[in-house]
Structure formats: structure tokens, C-alpha cells
Design an enzyme around this catalytic site. Structure first.
Site, PDB file in Angstrom:
ATOM      1  N   ARG A 134     -21.750 -48.247  13.390  1.00 57.11           N
ATOM      2  CA  ARG A 134     -23.387 -48.083  13.167  1.00 57.11           C
ATOM      3  C   ARG A 134     -23.520 -46.693  13.940  1.00 57.11           C
ATOM      4  NH1 ARG A 134     -23.315 -53.486  14.214  1.00 57.11           N
ATOM      5  NH2 ARG A 134     -23.646 -54.731  12.047  1.00 57.11           N
ATOM      6  N   LYS A 156     -27.891 -33.369   8.342  1.00 60.57           N
ATOM      7  CA  LYS A 156     -27.631 -34.074   7.091  1.00 60.57           C
ATOM      8  C   LYS A 156     -26.324 -34.287   6.709  1.00 60.57           C
ATOM      9  CE  LYS A 156     -31.745 -32.254   4.313  1.00 60.57           C
ATOM     10  NZ  LYS A 156     -31.756 -31.496   2.800  1.00 60.57           N
ATOM     11  N   GLU A 198     -26.840 -17.348   2.290  1.00 59.69           N
ATOM     12  CA  GLU A 198     -27.968 -18.204   2.975  1.00 59.69           C
ATOM     13  C   GLU A 198     -28.285 -17.592   4.355  1.00 59.69           C
ATOM     14  OE1 GLU A 198     -28.898 -21.231   1.707  1.00 59.69           O
ATOM     15  OE2 GLU A 198     -27.197 -22.003   0.659  1.00 59.69           O
ATOM     16  N   LYS A 239     -32.674 -21.925  11.236  1.00 63.71           N
ATOM     17  CA  LYS A 239     -32.267 -23.282  10.717  1.00 63.71           C
ATOM     18  C   LYS A 239     -32.842 -24.264  11.885  1.00 63.71           C
ATOM     19  CE  LYS A 239     -30.341 -26.616   8.351  1.00 63.71           C
ATOM     20  NZ  LYS A 239     -29.171 -27.006   7.367  1.00 63.71           N
ATOM     21  N   GLU A 249     -37.139 -33.778   6.831  1.00 68.90           N
ATOM     22  CA  GLU A 249     -37.378 -33.079   5.492  1.00 68.90           C
ATOM     23  C   GLU A 249     -38.822 -33.862   5.005  1.00 68.90           C
ATOM     24  OE1 GLU A 249     -34.485 -32.448   2.559  1.00 68.90           O
ATOM     25  OE2 GLU A 249     -35.391 -30.761   2.220  1.00 68.90           O
ATOM     26  N   ARG A 253     -39.444 -28.315   6.146  1.00 70.38           N
ATOM     27  CA  ARG A 253     -38.070 -28.115   6.160  1.00 70.38           C
ATOM     28  C   ARG A 253     -37.618 -27.394   4.499  1.00 70.38           C
ATOM     29  NH1 ARG A 253     -33.028 -31.640   8.839  1.00 70.38           N
ATOM     30  NH2 ARG A 253     -31.557 -30.637   7.633  1.00 70.38           N
ATOM     31  N   ASN A 257     -35.117 -24.285   1.111  1.00 70.58           N
ATOM     32  CA  ASN A 257     -34.970 -24.139  -0.442  1.00 70.58           C
ATOM     33  C   ASN A 257     -35.382 -22.838  -1.353  1.00 70.58           C
ATOM     34  OD1 ASN A 257     -33.835 -26.722  -0.389  1.00 70.58           O
ATOM     35  ND2 ASN A 257     -35.866 -27.609  -0.412  1.00 70.58           N
ATOM     36  N   HIS A 260     -33.553 -22.001  -4.357  1.00 73.86           N
ATOM     37  CA  HIS A 260     -32.559 -22.988  -4.572  1.00 73.86           C
ATOM     38  C   HIS A 260     -33.173 -23.881  -5.984  1.00 73.86           C
ATOM     39  CE1 HIS A 260     -30.724 -22.496  -0.990  1.00 73.86           C
ATOM     40  NE2 HIS A 260     -29.865 -23.371  -0.866  1.00 73.86           N
ATOM     41  N   HIS A 264     -30.157 -24.055  -8.254  1.00 71.34           N
ATOM     42  CA  HIS A 264     -29.504 -25.564  -8.738  1.00 71.34           C
ATOM     43  C   HIS A 264     -29.763 -25.515 -10.316  1.00 71.34           C
ATOM     44  CE1 HIS A 264     -30.401 -27.386  -4.782  1.00 71.34           C
ATOM     45  NE2 HIS A 264     -29.307 -27.025  -4.801  1.00 71.34           N
ATOM     46  N   HIS A 279     -22.193 -22.030  -5.218  1.00 74.06           N
ATOM     47  CA  HIS A 279     -23.691 -22.180  -4.852  1.00 74.06           C
ATOM     48  C   HIS A 279     -24.237 -20.993  -4.212  1.00 74.06           C
ATOM     49  CE1 HIS A 279     -27.186 -24.454  -3.003  1.00 74.06           C
ATOM     50  NE2 HIS A 279     -26.858 -23.947  -1.883  1.00 74.06           N
TER      51      HIS A 279
HETATM   52  P1  NAD Z   1     -15.790 -26.022   1.603  1.00 78.66           P
HETATM   53  O1  NAD Z   1     -15.926 -27.120   3.060  1.00 78.66           O
HETATM   54  O2  NAD Z   1     -15.159 -26.838   0.318  1.00 78.66           O
HETATM   55  O3  NAD Z   1     -14.976 -24.826   1.970  1.00 78.66           O
HETATM   56  C1  NAD Z   1     -14.908 -23.896   1.088  1.00 78.66           C
HETATM   57  C2  NAD Z   1     -12.997 -23.493   1.047  1.00 78.66           C
HETATM   58  O4  NAD Z   1     -12.859 -22.812   1.867  1.00 78.66           O
HETATM   59  C3  NAD Z   1     -12.411 -24.831   1.015  1.00 78.66           C
HETATM   60  O5  NAD Z   1     -11.269 -24.656   0.196  1.00 78.66           O
HETATM   61  C4  NAD Z   1     -11.703 -24.696   2.527  1.00 78.66           C
HETATM   62  O6  NAD Z   1     -10.722 -25.491   2.463  1.00 78.66           O
HETATM   63  C5  NAD Z   1     -11.601 -23.592   2.683  1.00 78.66           C
HETATM   64  N1  NAD Z   1     -11.863 -22.885   4.200  1.00 78.66           N
HETATM   65  C6  NAD Z   1     -12.645 -23.549   4.740  1.00 78.66           C
HETATM   66  N2  NAD Z   1     -12.697 -22.639   6.219  1.00 78.66           N
HETATM   67  C7  NAD Z   1     -11.862 -21.795   6.028  1.00 78.66           C
HETATM   68  C8  NAD Z   1     -11.386 -20.845   6.837  1.00 78.66           C
HETATM   69  N3  NAD Z   1     -11.763 -20.378   7.975  1.00 78.66           N
HETATM   70  N4  NAD Z   1     -10.238 -20.033   6.195  1.00 78.66           N
HETATM   71  C9  NAD Z   1     -10.004 -20.060   4.926  1.00 78.66           C
HETATM   72  N5  NAD Z   1     -10.344 -21.234   4.123  1.00 78.66           N
HETATM   73  C10 NAD Z   1     -11.197 -21.764   4.713  1.00 78.66           C
HETATM   74  O7  NAD Z   1     -17.398 -25.699   1.130  1.00 78.66           O
HETATM   75  P2  NAD Z   1     -18.617 -25.078   1.998  1.00 78.66           P
HETATM   76  O8  NAD Z   1     -19.134 -23.803   1.213  1.00 78.66           O
HETATM   77  O9  NAD Z   1     -18.246 -24.553   3.577  1.00 78.66           O
HETATM   78  O10 NAD Z   1     -19.418 -26.158   1.866  1.00 78.66           O
HETATM   79  C11 NAD Z   1     -20.064 -26.583   0.821  1.00 78.66           C
HETATM   80  C12 NAD Z   1     -20.634 -27.993   0.905  1.00 78.66           C
HETATM   81  O11 NAD Z   1     -21.524 -27.905   1.934  1.00 78.66           O
HETATM   82  C13 NAD Z   1     -21.321 -28.754  -0.291  1.00 78.66           C
HETATM   83  O12 NAD Z   1     -20.765 -30.098  -0.299  1.00 78.66           O
HETATM   84  C14 NAD Z   1     -22.596 -28.644  -0.066  1.00 78.66           C
HETATM   85  O13 NAD Z   1     -23.426 -30.095  -0.313  1.00 78.66           O
HETATM   86  C15 NAD Z   1     -22.635 -28.829   1.500  1.00 78.66           C
HETATM   87  N6  NAD Z   1     -23.929 -28.591   2.202  1.00 78.66           N
HETATM   88  C16 NAD Z   1     -24.369 -29.385   3.099  1.00 78.66           C
HETATM   89  C17 NAD Z   1     -25.665 -28.924   4.057  1.00 78.66           C
HETATM   90  C18 NAD Z   1     -26.172 -29.857   4.710  1.00 78.66           C
HETATM   91  O14 NAD Z   1     -27.394 -29.705   5.356  1.00 78.66           O
HETATM   92  N7  NAD Z   1     -25.467 -30.902   5.428  1.00 78.66           N
HETATM   93  C19 NAD Z   1     -26.193 -27.627   3.634  1.00 78.66           C
HETATM   94  C20 NAD Z   1     -25.305 -26.959   2.644  1.00 78.66           C
HETATM   95  C21 NAD Z   1     -24.439 -27.372   2.042  1.00 78.66           C
HETATM   96 MG    MG Z   2     -27.832 -24.171   0.151  1.00 82.29          MG
END
Ligand code: NAD
Ligand code: MG
Length: 380
Positions: A134, A156, A198, A239, A249, A253, A257, A260, A264, A279
Site C-alpha cells: 500500500r 503521476k 517540453e 512544473k 489535476e 495543472r 497540456n 497536447h 495527441h 510524443h
Molecule cells: P523511455 O523511458 O522509453 O526512454 C526512451 C529511450 O531512451 C529508451 O529506449 C531508454 O532505454 C533510453 N534511455 C533512457 N535514458 C537513456 C540515456 N541516458 N542514454 C541513452 N538511452 C537512454 O521514454 P521517455 O521519453 O523518457 O518517457 C516516456 C514515457 O513517459 C511515456 O510512457 C509517457 O507516458 C511518460 N510520461 C509520464 C509523465 C508523468 O507525469 N508521469 C509525463 C510525461 C510522460
Molecule cells: Mg507531454
């Protein structure tokens, strides 16, 4: 300086941003070398804790040993759980596998889950931490620009359902965020640019001075000079301000977007195929569209809309719908895809529009016919 207080002495390149959420408050440490001081920082909040590092195979090959060494050097036992890289890791199957691995590693209420990776790992590991017993504490060590400026801050967490992205999750704030700006040197240029979209967003939402800074110093942000940590800190501070004002949100917040709703739709019409559009690229085109649409509505000057587009173009991000490869959609199809977005409230399109750079606002009552006319003009 723009955001975050610089650390004293030889650590002057390091910055710190606070997220004052009462009993859930935490710090974000930003700067080169944060990976190697992770053990000392985590020990400060959880002396003698057992840690489990959740990471993906790409990041493990590059950085797992450094983090493990740092934790062990601070007297923290560290197990490692390695996931396959990619969005498909945010699944029920990986959630179950990681939770069971955390239980097997005897992670208990006082222990720490460490998310070492991009947004995929942060979202998955954070949701595992929210669910395990939990709720156990977790520390974010984001390794992509997107995760350093966006997903690691705000709490999130979650996974995807076959019905859609991020449909299962929880708000669970991290206890600490350690953003090592040096690890971004191994990121592919495309992933770096996508995260940079971003960063630009924070300037466009509410900080014209930050946008000026990015226009002047983006080369240094990309190459890894001191402006990089400064830009990450300013983004995290922006942020954090929004998250503190609206943790779950309900209202403000939603400004995050910007770009976005359009973005999207472009992602969806590209079938979330990252070979075509990632993205951040969708958000870049989306932000440029939001500014041109704001100009078309007479809200924003043409000069500001052109500046937005020019800056995105100068870093190599797309800014026009026609820049999206293989997007074979007319205005009606784009509008239909925008309606599918979860920001649609009772049939009315909710948009983030702008009165200028740094002056974004939420418009809840946007007329669909106006959007259609704008899209037709964009595609002409
Ligand atoms: P990711 O985590 O898939 O990373 C992108 C790629 O880069 C992967 O192949 C990873 O292995 C590689 N990688 C990571 N760090 C590296 C480094 N230092 N050197 C070389 N390669 C590296 O993608 P992302 O863009 O970081 O995140 C996307 C995700 O984030 C989505 O699922 C999205 O929904 C989520 N997200 C969440 C929030 C939130 O508020 N929680 C906000 C925005 C996005
Ligand atoms: Mg985004």
C-alpha cells in the site's frame, strides 16, 4: 539565475528545486554527477534502507553499476530489477513481475524503490512503489530529458491498458528526484530534441524570460554546458509550481497540456508509431498550432507565433502539420482525433491557448467550427 538555487562551492553547477507539498514535500537535485552522489543523498532520507533499483536494459548497460556502487558506498544494499526498454514495458505483465521481484528482494515499508531510467521506468516503478504494501517510498533518477523535466516531477505514476495509455495508475509523489544532466549525453539526438519540446513548453506557458533564455542559449543546452542544468532546473521549478497549485489535476495543472490536444491527435493518427512521430515531436507541432490558432482567433500577435515556430525549427523540431511524415489526414480526421483526447469535456474542446509567449490560458469552450477552419487553412 532562472530556477533553483545553485549549490555552494565546487558543486556550483548543481541546482536544487523544492516541491513544497506538505507531508509529501521533496527536493529535486540537478546537475552533472548526481548519479555518483545518489547513495549519499538517499542515505540522508533513508539511512540503512534496502534499495531496489528498477531500470531498463539500455540504461542498465550504461549506468546501473555507477548507481549501485554509489548506494553500496553509502551503506545501502541494492538489488536490481531490469525491464525491457520501450513503452510496452508499462504493462500489467511487467507491473506484476516487478512487484513480485520487489517482494522477493524483501522491500518493506521503510525501504526504497529507485527508478533509474526514462519516463517508462519512472511511471512503472512509481506505480509499483505506490502499490507495494500500500505504498513504499521511491526515488526518481530520471535519465532522459523528458523524464528530468516532466515525468519524474509531480507524482503521476501508472501503466497502459489495452484500452489506452496511462489508464491505470496512482498519484504517488517521489521522496527525492536526482537528475544527472551528464547522462543526457548518451541520449539519441532525436530523444533529446523530443524532451526539449517540453522544456520550450514551460517558457510558452508562463515564462517569457525563460523562452528568451532558450532562444539565446539552446546550443549550450544541447551540448551540455551550464545552461543545460539551468534549463532543467527552470523547467522543474515551473512544473513544481503548477503541481503544488493543483496536485491532483483539478484545474491549473491542465496548462501543462499546451500543444497536447493537437499533439495527441497527431500521435494517434500516426498510430503511436515512434518511427514516424514521438510524443515530443507531436507536442512541438501542437504548440506551434496552438500559437497559430491563437493568432487566428485574434488572441496573440503574429510575431509571437512566428517566434515559436522559428525556435522549434532552429533546434530541428517539426512545427507544421506537413512536417509529420506519412500523416494522411484531412482536417475532419484531425478534429475527430482531437475529440478522442481525454481533455474533451462534454463535447466541448478544451484547449490551452495563448495571448502571447508566456501567457497561456485554459479555454474550455472552443468552437469546433473554428478549429476545423483553422486546420483546413493549415493543410492548404
Ligand atoms: P523511455 O523511458 O522509453 O526512454 C526512451 C529511450 O531512451 C529508451 O529506449 C531508454 O532505454 C533510453 N534511455 C533512457 N535514458 C537513456 C540515456 N541516458 N542514454 C541513452 N538511452 C537512454 O521514454 P521517455 O521519453 O523518457 O518517457 C516516456 C514515457 O513517459 C511515456 O510512457 C509517457 O507516458 C511518460 N510520461 C509520464 C509523465 C508523468 O507525469 N508521469 C509525463 C510525461 C510522460
Ligand atoms: Mg507531454
Amino acid at each position: 539565475t532562472l530556477g533553483g538555487a545553485p549549490e555552494a562551492g565546487p558543486e556550483a553547477a548543481r541546482r536544487r528545486v523544492e516541491v513544497p507539498l506538505g507531508s509529501r514535500a521533496y527536493s529535486i537535485h540537478i546537475g552533472p554527477g548526481a548519479l555518483d552522489t545518489a547513495g549519499a543523498e538517499i542515505a540522508r532520507i533513508a539511512k540503512g534502507a534496502k534499495c531496489a533499483i528498477v531500470t531498463d536494459a539500455n540504461v542498465a548497460a550504461l549506468y546501473l553499476d555507477r548507481v549501485r556502487l554509489s548506494l553500496e558506498g553509502a551503506g545501502l544494499a541494492a538489488a536490481a530489477i531490469v525491464c525491457p526498454p520501450g513503452e510496452s514495458t508499462k504493462s500489467y505483465a511487467e507491473f506484476a513481475r516487478v512487484c513480485d521481484a520487489l517482494i522477493a528482494a524483501r522491500i518493506e515499508r521503510r525501504d526504497i524503490v529507485v527508478a533509474l531510467g526514462g519516463g517508462v521506468i519512472g511511471d512503472l516503478a512509481g506505480f509499483c512503489a505506490a502499490s507495494l504494501r500500500r505504498g513504499v517510498r521511491f526515488v526518481q533518477i530520471p535519465t532522459t530529458l523528458l523524464s528530468q523535466v516532466d515525468s519524474s516531477v509531480g507524482g503521476k505514476t501508472g501503466i497502459n491498458s489495452p484500452h489506452g495509455k496511462n489508464l491505470v495508475g496512482a498519484f504517488h509523489q517521489p521522496s527525492l528526484v536526482l537528475a544527472d544532466s551528464g547522462v543526457l549525453d548518451t541520449l539519441s539526438p532525436r530523444e533529446f530534441r523530443a524532451g526539449y519540446a517540453e522544456v520550450v513548453k514551460y517558457g510558452l506557458i508562463g515564462d517569457r524570460g525563460f523562452f528568451d533564455f532558450l532562444e539565446a542559449r539552446w546550443r549550450e543546452v544541447f551540448s551540455g554546458g551550464p545552461a543545460r542544468a539551468e534549463a532543467i532546473a527552470a523547467s522543474c521549478a515551473a512544473k513544481a509550481r503548477v503541481v503544488v497549485a493543483d496536485e491532483t489535476e483539478q484545474g491549473e495543472r491542465a496548462l501543462l497540456n499546451l500543444g497536447h490536444t493537437f499533439g495527441h491527435a497527431f500521435e494517434s493518427l500516426s498510430h503511436y508509431d515512434s518511427a514516424r512521430l514521438v510524443h515530443g515531436e507531436g507536442v512541438a507541432v501542437g504548440m506551434a498550432c496552438a500559437f497559430r490558432f491563437s493568432r487566428a482567433l485574434g488572441l496573440c500577435s503574429g510575431q509571437d507565433a512566428v517566434r515559436v515556430e522559428a525556435h522549434l525549427a532552429s533546434v530541428g523540431l517539426p512545427s507544421r502539420i506537413r512536417h509529420i511524415p506519412g500523416l494522411d489526414a484531412d482536417a475532419g480526421a484531425i478534429l475527430a482525433a482531437m475529440r478522442q483526447d481525454k481533455k474533451v469535456e462534454r463535447g466541448r474542446l478544451t484547449f490551452v491557448l495563448a495571448r502571447g509567449i508566456g501567457e497561456s490560458f485554459l479555454a474550455r469552450d472552443v468552437d469546433e467550427a473554428g478549429v476545423l477552419a483553422f486546420l483546413e487553412q493549415e493543410l492548404a
